[in-house]
Design a protein around this motif. Structure first.
Motif, PDB file in Angstrom:
ATOM      1  N   GLN A  15       3.982  -0.913   0.315  1.00 54.62           N
ATOM      2  CA  GLN A  15       4.645  -0.665  -0.962  1.00 54.62           C
ATOM      3  C   GLN A  15       5.462  -1.895  -1.328  1.00 54.62           C
ATOM      4  OE1 GLN A  15       6.768   3.044  -1.373  1.00 54.62           O
ATOM      5  NE2 GLN A  15       5.408   4.046   0.081  1.00 54.62           N
ATOM      6  N   SER A  17       8.110  -3.118  -4.220  1.00 53.45           N
ATOM      7  CA  SER A  17       8.974  -2.712  -5.329  1.00 53.45           C
ATOM      8  C   SER A  17       9.619  -3.952  -5.913  1.00 53.45           C
ATOM      9  CB  SER A  17      10.048  -1.742  -4.844  1.00 53.45           C
ATOM     10  OG  SER A  17       9.454  -0.554  -4.363  1.00 53.45           O
ATOM     11  N   MET A  25       6.943  -0.078 -20.164  1.00 58.60           N
ATOM     12  CA  MET A  25       5.646   0.109 -19.518  1.00 58.60           C
ATOM     13  C   MET A  25       4.530  -0.491 -20.379  1.00 58.60           C
ATOM     14  SD  MET A  25       3.744   3.528 -17.930  1.00 58.60           S
ATOM     15  CE  MET A  25       5.217   4.450 -18.054  1.00 58.60           C
ATOM     16  N   GLU A  77      -2.013   1.826  -6.642  1.00 57.19           N
ATOM     17  CA  GLU A  77      -1.285   2.608  -7.640  1.00 57.19           C
ATOM     18  C   GLU A  77      -0.053   1.831  -8.066  1.00 57.19           C
ATOM     19  OE1 GLU A  77      -0.164   6.157  -5.587  1.00 57.19           O
ATOM     20  OE2 GLU A  77      -2.199   6.966  -5.557  1.00 57.19           O
ATOM     21  N   ASN A  79       3.692   2.320 -10.421  1.00 50.31           N
ATOM     22  CA  ASN A  79       4.591   3.286 -11.036  1.00 50.31           C
ATOM     23  C   ASN A  79       5.830   2.544 -11.525  1.00 50.31           C
ATOM     24  OD1 ASN A  79       6.712   5.182 -11.334  1.00 50.31           O
ATOM     25  ND2 ASN A  79       5.694   6.593  -9.939  1.00 50.31           N
ATOM     26  N   SER A  81       9.646   3.162 -12.863  1.00 51.61           N
ATOM     27  CA  SER A  81      10.699   4.160 -12.978  1.00 51.61           C
ATOM     28  C   SER A  81      12.053   3.478 -12.881  1.00 51.61           C
ATOM     29  CB  SER A  81      10.542   5.197 -11.859  1.00 51.61           C
ATOM     30  OG  SER A  81      11.560   6.155 -11.926  1.00 51.61           O
ATOM     31  N   THR A  86       6.895  -0.121  -8.758  1.00 56.90           N
ATOM     32  CA  THR A  86       6.476   0.083  -7.368  1.00 56.90           C
ATOM     33  C   THR A  86       4.960   0.094  -7.319  1.00 56.90           C
ATOM     34  OG1 THR A  86       8.448   1.385  -6.905  1.00 56.90           O
ATOM     35  CG2 THR A  86       6.624   1.592  -5.347  1.00 56.90           C
ATOM     36  N   ARG A  88       1.804   0.615  -4.769  1.00 58.75           N
ATOM     37  CA  ARG A  88       1.462   1.198  -3.467  1.00 58.75           C
ATOM     38  C   ARG A  88      -0.020   0.975  -3.214  1.00 58.75           C
ATOM     39  NH1 ARG A  88      -1.130   5.427  -1.922  1.00 58.75           N
ATOM     40  NH2 ARG A  88      -0.780   6.328   0.095  1.00 58.75           N
TER      41      ARG A  88
END
Length: 160
Positions: A15, A17, A25, A77, A79, A81, A86, A88
């Motif tokens: 992961q 970050s 986004m 993936e 994301n 937020s 992040t 992954r």
């Protein structure tokens, strides 16, 4: 310019970050090159000044490499937020060693007889049981036929 980044590696995944404050986004792209594992993050940060008139746009870009031999890049993936992106990437499942059952091979001797200590397989036992049942049934059927075929004089002797 991107902010602070953190890499966490577990047995299951990697992961990454990265702080991307102020980036929407819709203004952010993440791409991966499957052949060499290069991950590219790019986007645009738009900053409006307090007077509401001046707007500053800045490009952001970050690249890093993952190991395609150990990570499953097809399952990456991303994301976003609270201003933190992040990414992954699961690790590939390592093949586990397995135990192979060793079978005893029956050796037929020149006279056709098998090894006297060899145990028959389930299939062989079933076939043998079926054969024995068939032989018994045939023997009973044959005996009944013989009784029915006895001459009348033999039947009279057995009736007394």
């Amino acid at each position: 310019m991107l902010g602070h980044e953190e890499v966490i590696q577990t047995d299951q995944d990697v992961q990454v970050s990265i702080d991307v404050p102020g980036v929407k986004m819709s203004d952010l792209q993440v791409s991966v090159e499957d052949t060499d594992g290069t991950v590219r993050i790019s986007g645009t940060r738009t900053v409006s000044y307090m007077d509401g008139k001046a707007v500053k746009k800045s490009k952001i870009e970050k690249m890093f490499s993952l190991y395609p031999e150990t990570t499953d890049l097809s399952k990456i993936e991303a994301n976003l937020s609270d201003g933190v992106l992040t990414i992954r990437v699961p690790k590939k499942v390592k093949p586990q060693p397995r135990t192979i059952k060793i079978m005893e091979q029956k050796v037929l001797k020149a006279d056709g007889a098998g090894d006297k200590d060899a145990k028959p397989t389930k299939v062989e036992v079933k076939a043998l049981n079926e054969l024995q049942a068939k032989v018994k049934e045939d023997a009973k059927s044959e005996a009944k036929k013989n009784v029915d075929k006895k001459p009348e004089s033999d039947k009279a002797d057995t009736e007394h």
